[in-house]
Design a protein around this motif. Structure first.
Motif, PDB file in Angstrom:
ATOM      1  N   UNK A 152       1.058  -1.314   0.051  1.00 35.66           N
ATOM      2  CA  UNK A 152       0.060  -0.217  -0.172  1.00 35.66           C
ATOM      3  C   UNK A 152       0.828   1.146   0.004  1.00 35.66           C
ATOM      4  N   UNK A 153       1.896   1.182   0.654  1.00 37.90           N
ATOM      5  CA  UNK A 153       2.972   2.253   0.802  1.00 37.90           C
ATOM      6  C   UNK A 153       3.442   2.470  -0.425  1.00 37.90           C
ATOM      7  N   UNK A 154       3.937   1.561  -1.306  1.00 38.72           N
ATOM      8  CA  UNK A 154       4.733   1.462  -2.475  1.00 38.72           C
ATOM      9  C   UNK A 154       3.411   2.116  -3.521  1.00 38.72           C
ATOM     10  N   UNK A 155       2.332   1.579  -3.583  1.00 37.46           N
ATOM     11  CA  UNK A 155       1.215   2.098  -4.393  1.00 37.46           C
ATOM     12  C   UNK A 155       0.823   3.352  -4.245  1.00 37.46           C
ATOM     13  N   UNK A 156       1.035   4.202  -3.354  1.00 35.52           N
ATOM     14  CA  UNK A 156       1.090   5.697  -3.190  1.00 35.52           C
ATOM     15  C   UNK A 156       1.729   6.443  -4.056  1.00 35.52           C
ATOM     16  N   UNK A 157       3.078   5.890  -4.185  1.00 34.42           N
ATOM     17  CA  UNK A 157       4.081   6.242  -4.941  1.00 34.42           C
ATOM     18  C   UNK A 157       3.860   6.145  -6.516  1.00 34.42           C
ATOM     19  N   UNK A 158       2.764   5.526  -7.013  1.00 34.97           N
ATOM     20  CA  UNK A 158       2.423   5.622  -8.289  1.00 34.97           C
ATOM     21  C   UNK A 158       1.891   6.940  -8.763  1.00 34.97           C
ATOM     22  N   UNK A 159       1.287   7.732  -7.852  1.00 33.98           N
ATOM     23  CA  UNK A 159       1.150   9.099  -8.175  1.00 33.98           C
ATOM     24  C   UNK A 159       1.984   9.841  -8.919  1.00 33.98           C
ATOM     25  N   UNK A 160       3.533   9.542  -8.766  1.00 34.64           N
ATOM     26  CA  UNK A 160       4.363  10.085  -9.515  1.00 34.64           C
ATOM     27  C   UNK A 160       4.540   9.954 -11.022  1.00 34.64           C
ATOM     28  N   UNK A 161       3.559   8.994 -11.589  1.00 34.83           N
ATOM     29  CA  UNK A 161       3.603   8.753 -12.921  1.00 34.83           C
ATOM     30  C   UNK A 161       3.064   9.897 -13.660  1.00 34.83           C
ATOM     31  N   UNK A 162       2.551  10.808 -12.848  1.00 36.01           N
ATOM     32  CA  UNK A 162       2.073  11.971 -13.487  1.00 36.01           C
ATOM     33  C   UNK A 162       3.169  13.042 -13.514  1.00 36.01           C
ATOM     34  N   UNK A 163       4.287  12.818 -13.088  1.00 35.15           N
ATOM     35  CA  UNK A 163       5.566  13.907 -13.194  1.00 35.15           C
ATOM     36  C   UNK A 163       6.755  13.108 -13.691  1.00 35.15           C
ATOM     37  N   UNK A 164       6.836  11.797 -13.542  1.00 33.85           N
ATOM     38  CA  UNK A 164       8.152  11.364 -13.867  1.00 33.85           C
ATOM     39  C   UNK A 164       8.170  10.248 -14.794  1.00 33.85           C
ATOM     40  N   UNK A 165       9.210   9.580 -15.338  1.00 27.86           N
ATOM     41  CA  UNK A 165       9.294   8.710 -16.476  1.00 27.86           C
ATOM     42  C   UNK A 165       8.747   7.345 -15.652  1.00 27.86           C
ATOM     43  N   UNK A 166       8.053   6.338 -16.580  1.00 29.21           N
ATOM     44  CA  UNK A 166       7.684   5.204 -16.055  1.00 29.21           C
ATOM     45  C   UNK A 166       8.629   4.501 -15.271  1.00 29.21           C
ATOM     46  N   UNK A 198       8.952  -0.703  -1.430  1.00 30.48           N
ATOM     47  CA  UNK A 198       8.424  -1.869  -0.863  1.00 30.48           C
ATOM     48  C   UNK A 198       9.512  -2.448   0.108  1.00 30.48           C
ATOM     49  N   UNK A 199      10.767  -2.342  -0.218  1.00 32.69           N
ATOM     50  CA  UNK A 199      11.725  -2.842   0.646  1.00 32.69           C
ATOM     51  C   UNK A 199      12.118  -1.980   1.955  1.00 32.69           C
ATOM     52  N   UNK A 200      11.875  -0.607   1.476  1.00 31.35           N
ATOM     53  CA  UNK A 200      11.619   0.246   2.741  1.00 31.35           C
ATOM     54  C   UNK A 200      10.579   0.275   3.751  1.00 31.35           C
TER      55      UNK A 200
END
Length: 215
Positions: A103-117, A128-130
């Motif tokens: 869930x923590x990692x999924x939140x960072x998928x919002x960065x797809x709007x501003x960063x390369x895939x 995920x490891x963190x």
């Protein structure tokens, strides 16, 4: 976001959050001198970039407190409490750690709007490891201070090195980013596994005590 989460937890979720150790004040009294000296040394060391240092310090601290309160304090603890009712202690703990980390990692998928895939993919892999490591730290300490400190240190080093403005990443490309993510993942998961094997899980004792009092 922190204010919204605080209100949400207060009104609806009502998950008890352990931000600091019970002996925080006594530890501050004993270690106040070294702590103050450390702050002075840091200010002297970063004096040429003091503005960037202070802004990075503040931003990283806000992010660390908000995300640890949300993902370890509320989500991980809630998942752990529910999993313990259905599985053995080890299985419940591992399941809650993995679910909260995803869930923590999924939140960072919002960065797809501003960063390369590719950049977001490597970031999610690393997070995920963190997330597993931070959950393990919370598990062994029974409070969020350790997880907040580690999270803050990682974010502060990133904010300060890149500056608070949008600066080019120090990662040169997908391969380097992937290798870095895999290396850090292995390191974080290794430490988390060692903590799990030790079975010195203070958080579980606190949850058990709370359940006994509730009954």
């Amino acid at each position: 976001m922190l204010l919204a989460v605080l209100i949400l937890n207060r009104l609806y979720i009502k998950q008890h959050i352990r931000l600091l150790p019970t002996n925080t004040m006594s530890e501050l009294r004993k270690n106040g001198g070294p702590l103050g000296l450390t702050i002075i040394v840091l200010l002297i060391f970063f004096r040429n970039h003091l503005n960037q240092f202070l802004i990075s310090l503040l931003l990283s601290l806000i992010v660390a407190i908000t995300e640890e309160y949300t993902f370890r304090g509320i989500i991980f603890t809630t998942l752990l409490s529910r999993c313990l009712k259905q599985f053995t202690t080890m299985r419940a703990t591992i399941a809650a750690m993995i679910a909260a980390a995803l869930i923590f990692a999924a939140m960072h998928l919002t960065n797809l709007f501003s960063q390369p895939v590719w950049s977001v993919f490597c970031q999610v892999l690393y997070v995920i490891g963190l997330g597993l490591l931070l959950a393990a730290i919370y598990l062994i300490t029974g409070n969020l201070l350790g997880a907040i400190s580690v999270h803050w240190l990682i974010d502060f080093s990133s904010f300060y090195s890149q500056g608070v403005n949008s600066a080019p990443s120090v990662i040169n490309g997908p391969v380097e980013a992937l290798l870095k993510g895999l290396f850090l993942d292995a390191l974080f998961i290794g430490i988390a596994t060692f903590i799990l094997i030790s079975k010195r899980w203070k958080l579980l004792h606190l949850l058990d005590n709370e359940n006994k009092i509730g009954r």
